[in-house]
Write a protein that holds these residues in place. Structure first.
Motif, mmCIF file in Angstrom:
data_model
loop_
_atom_site.group_PDB
_atom_site.id
_atom_site.type_symbol
_atom_site.label_atom_id
_atom_site.label_comp_id
_atom_site.label_asym_id
_atom_site.label_seq_id
_atom_site.Cartn_x
_atom_site.Cartn_y
_atom_site.Cartn_z
ATOM 1 N N ALA A 15 0.827 -1.209 0.000
ATOM 2 C CA ALA A 15 0.000 0.000 0.000
ATOM 3 C C ALA A 15 0.858 1.253 0.000
ATOM 4 O O ALA A 15 0.575 2.210 -0.740
ATOM 5 N N ASP A 16 1.905 1.272 0.808
ATOM 6 C CA ASP A 16 2.801 2.429 0.862
ATOM 7 C C ASP A 16 3.459 2.680 -0.485
ATOM 8 O O ASP A 16 3.571 3.821 -0.937
ATOM 9 N N TRP A 17 3.904 1.616 -1.138
ATOM 10 C CA TRP A 17 4.559 1.760 -2.444
ATOM 11 C C TRP A 17 3.560 2.293 -3.473
ATOM 12 O O TRP A 17 3.874 3.196 -4.239
ATOM 13 N N ASN A 18 2.354 1.753 -3.480
ATOM 14 C CA ASN A 18 1.337 2.179 -4.450
ATOM 15 C C ASN A 18 0.948 3.644 -4.289
ATOM 16 O O ASN A 18 0.580 4.293 -5.272
ATOM 17 N N LEU A 19 1.010 4.164 -3.056
ATOM 18 C CA LEU A 19 0.641 5.566 -2.827
ATOM 19 C C LEU A 19 1.513 6.539 -3.613
ATOM 20 O O LEU A 19 1.071 7.630 -3.959
ATOM 21 N N ASN A 20 2.749 6.156 -3.871
ATOM 22 C CA ASN A 20 3.698 7.086 -4.487
ATOM 23 C C ASN A 20 4.057 6.736 -5.931
ATOM 24 O O ASN A 20 4.967 7.346 -6.492
ATOM 25 N N LYS A 21 3.379 5.802 -6.540
ATOM 26 C CA LYS A 21 3.707 5.386 -7.908
ATOM 27 C C LYS A 21 2.522 5.630 -8.825
ATOM 28 O O LYS A 21 1.369 5.361 -8.460
ATOM 29 N N ARG A 22 2.792 6.121 -10.034
ATOM 30 C CA ARG A 22 1.725 6.440 -10.973
ATOM 31 C C ARG A 22 1.512 5.371 -12.032
ATOM 32 O O ARG A 22 0.394 5.143 -12.459
ATOM 33 N N PHE A 23 2.557 4.748 -12.529
ATOM 34 C CA PHE A 23 2.435 3.936 -13.728
ATOM 35 C C PHE A 23 2.268 2.445 -13.482
ATOM 36 O O PHE A 23 1.783 1.736 -14.352
ATOM 37 N N ALA A 24 2.674 1.953 -12.340
ATOM 38 C CA ALA A 24 2.579 0.522 -12.051
ATOM 39 C C ALA A 24 1.779 0.318 -10.771
ATOM 40 O O ALA A 24 1.659 1.220 -9.945
ATOM 41 N N LYS A 25 1.243 -0.875 -10.642
ATOM 42 C CA LYS A 25 0.574 -1.227 -9.391
ATOM 43 C C LYS A 25 1.260 -2.456 -8.816
ATOM 44 O O LYS A 25 1.700 -3.347 -9.546
ATOM 45 N N ALA A 26 1.358 -2.460 -7.507
ATOM 46 C CA ALA A 26 1.930 -3.601 -6.793
ATOM 47 C C ALA A 26 0.800 -4.302 -6.059
ATOM 48 O O ALA A 26 -0.204 -3.686 -5.693
ATOM 49 N N TYR A 27 0.964 -5.598 -5.848
ATOM 50 C CA TYR A 27 -0.041 -6.372 -5.133
ATOM 51 C C TYR A 27 0.578 -7.672 -4.652
ATOM 52 O O TYR A 27 1.690 -8.038 -5.055
ATOM 53 N N LEU A 28 -0.152 -8.340 -3.772
ATOM 54 C CA LEU A 28 0.219 -9.690 -3.359
ATOM 55 C C LEU A 28 -0.673 -10.640 -4.145
ATOM 56 O O LEU A 28 -1.899 -10.479 -4.151
ATOM 57 N N ASP A 29 -0.082 -11.601 -4.836
ATOM 58 C CA ASP A 29 -0.870 -12.522 -5.655
ATOM 59 C C ASP A 29 -1.634 -13.516 -4.769
ATOM 60 O O ASP A 29 -1.600 -13.421 -3.538
ATOM 61 N N LYS A 30 -2.331 -14.452 -5.384
ATOM 62 C CA LYS A 30 -3.151 -15.418 -4.639
ATOM 63 C C LYS A 30 -2.341 -16.229 -3.638
ATOM 64 O O LYS A 30 -2.872 -16.720 -2.645
ATOM 65 N N SER A 31 -1.030 -16.362 -3.892
ATOM 66 C CA SER A 31 -0.156 -17.103 -2.975
ATOM 67 C C SER A 31 0.478 -16.203 -1.929
ATOM 68 O O SER A 31 1.295 -16.653 -1.131
ATOM 69 N N GLY A 32 0.153 -14.906 -1.949
ATOM 70 C CA GLY A 32 0.729 -13.969 -0.989
ATOM 71 C C GLY A 32 2.106 -13.474 -1.386
ATOM 72 O O GLY A 32 2.819 -12.900 -0.570
ATOM 73 N N GLN A 33 2.471 -13.675 -2.639
ATOM 74 C CA GLN A 33 3.793 -13.248 -3.110
ATOM 75 C C GLN A 33 3.688 -11.918 -3.853
ATOM 76 O O GLN A 33 2.698 -11.661 -4.549
ATOM 77 N N PRO A 34 4.695 -11.053 -3.726
ATOM 78 C CA PRO A 34 4.627 -9.728 -4.332
ATOM 79 C C PRO A 34 4.768 -9.765 -5.851
ATOM 80 O O PRO A 34 5.497 -10.583 -6.409
ATOM 81 N N ALA A 35 4.049 -8.839 -6.489
ATOM 82 C CA ALA A 35 4.108 -8.688 -7.938
ATOM 83 C C ALA A 35 3.840 -7.237 -8.291
ATOM 84 O O ALA A 35 3.226 -6.497 -7.506
ATOM 85 N N ILE A 36 4.313 -6.826 -9.447
ATOM 86 C CA ILE A 36 3.973 -5.511 -9.988
ATOM 87 C C ILE A 36 3.554 -5.704 -11.441
ATOM 88 O O ILE A 36 3.982 -6.647 -12.116
ATOM 89 N N SER A 37 2.709 -4.790 -11.909
ATOM 90 C CA SER A 37 2.308 -4.816 -13.314
ATOM 91 C C SER A 37 2.096 -3.394 -13.802
ATOM 92 O O SER A 37 1.871 -2.467 -13.004
ATOM 93 N N MET A 38 2.190 -3.232 -15.123
ATOM 94 C CA MET A 38 2.017 -1.930 -15.752
ATOM 95 C C MET A 38 1.352 -2.149 -17.105
ATOM 96 O O MET A 38 1.891 -2.853 -17.962
ATOM 97 N N ASP A 39 0.177 -1.562 -17.299
ATOM 98 C CA ASP A 39 -0.546 -1.682 -18.563
ATOM 99 C C ASP A 39 -0.113 -0.595 -19.530
ATOM 100 O O ASP A 39 0.162 0.537 -19.121
ATOM 101 N N VAL A 40 -0.078 -0.951 -20.831
ATOM 102 C CA VAL A 40 0.264 0.005 -21.879
ATOM 103 C C VAL A 40 -0.706 -0.204 -23.041
ATOM 104 O O VAL A 40 -0.778 -1.291 -23.599
ATOM 105 N N ASN A 41 -1.460 0.830 -23.388
ATOM 106 C CA ASN A 41 -2.373 0.788 -24.522
ATOM 107 C C ASN A 41 -1.582 1.114 -25.790
ATOM 108 O O ASN A 41 -0.980 2.176 -25.894
ATOM 109 N N LEU A 42 -1.581 0.203 -26.745
ATOM 110 C CA LEU A 42 -0.850 0.405 -27.992
ATOM 111 C C LEU A 42 -1.771 0.497 -29.204
ATOM 112 O O LEU A 42 -1.299 0.543 -30.337
ATOM 113 N N GLN A 43 -3.084 0.525 -28.982
ATOM 114 C CA GLN A 43 -4.013 0.583 -30.105
ATOM 115 C C GLN A 43 -3.783 1.853 -30.913
ATOM 116 O O GLN A 43 -3.677 2.935 -30.368
#
Length: 159
Positions: free
Chosen positions: A99-127
């Motif tokens: 949550a702390d990391w997400n508060l200060n980041k604009r382009f990516a989101k961090a989360y804990l996956d279904k197994s409780g392990q950390p992950a980050i992702s970033m979407d990019v629209n290329l249409q």
């Protein structure tokens, strides 16, 4: 002419045309090989397919592995957008750190996956396409975000 040679010839022609007409070369999610070539400018990369048959790029920047997933594909091609993803095999990152990391980041989101392990992702629209420079800037942001997530969250997680 082999497909690879034809693609290179066409790309060179488009870049030449862009230089003479003032229009920048563009890339989109319909040509995963072109995106792969740009990815390789930041580290390693290979073109693969996901479980549904859509294109997928597996890459590595500064020793950190990540995947680019393709979305909005028709018949496993003609995709419209991508999502960068990186996950780590550790269970000591807390929801508060995420949550702390997400508060200060604009382009990516961090989360804990279904197994409780950390992950980050970033979407990019290329249409419709983006300039090569724009896509390279997205790659640079991704590199910065992965490095920052490691330093700000993973390296500070309880052992």
């Amino acid at each position: 002419m082999p497909a690879v040679a034809l693609r290179s010839w066409l790309l060179a022609g488009l870049m030449s045309l862009a230089a003479t007409t003032g229009h920048a070369a563009t890339v989109d999610a319909t040509d995963p090989a072109a995106l792969l070539n740009l990815v390789k400018g930041f580290g390693s990369g290979t073109l693969d397919k996901d479980d549904g048959g859509d294109p997928m790029i597996k890459g590595r920047i500064n020793g950190v592995g990540y995947v680019i997933f393709f979305f909005g594909c028709t018949d496993n091609k003609a995709c419209q957008s991508i999502s960068f993803y990186a996950g780590w095999d550790m269970n000591t990152v807390t929801p508060e750190q995420i949550a702390d990391w997400n508060l200060n980041k604009r382009f990516a989101k961090a989360y804990l996956d279904k197994s409780g392990q950390p992950a980050i992702s970033m979407d990019v629209n290329l249409q419709g396409g983006v300039t090569t420079a724009n896509f390279e800037d997205n790659l640079d942001w991704w590199q910065t975000l992965m490095t920052g997530f490691k330093a700000d969250v993973l390296d500070k997680a309880p052992k």
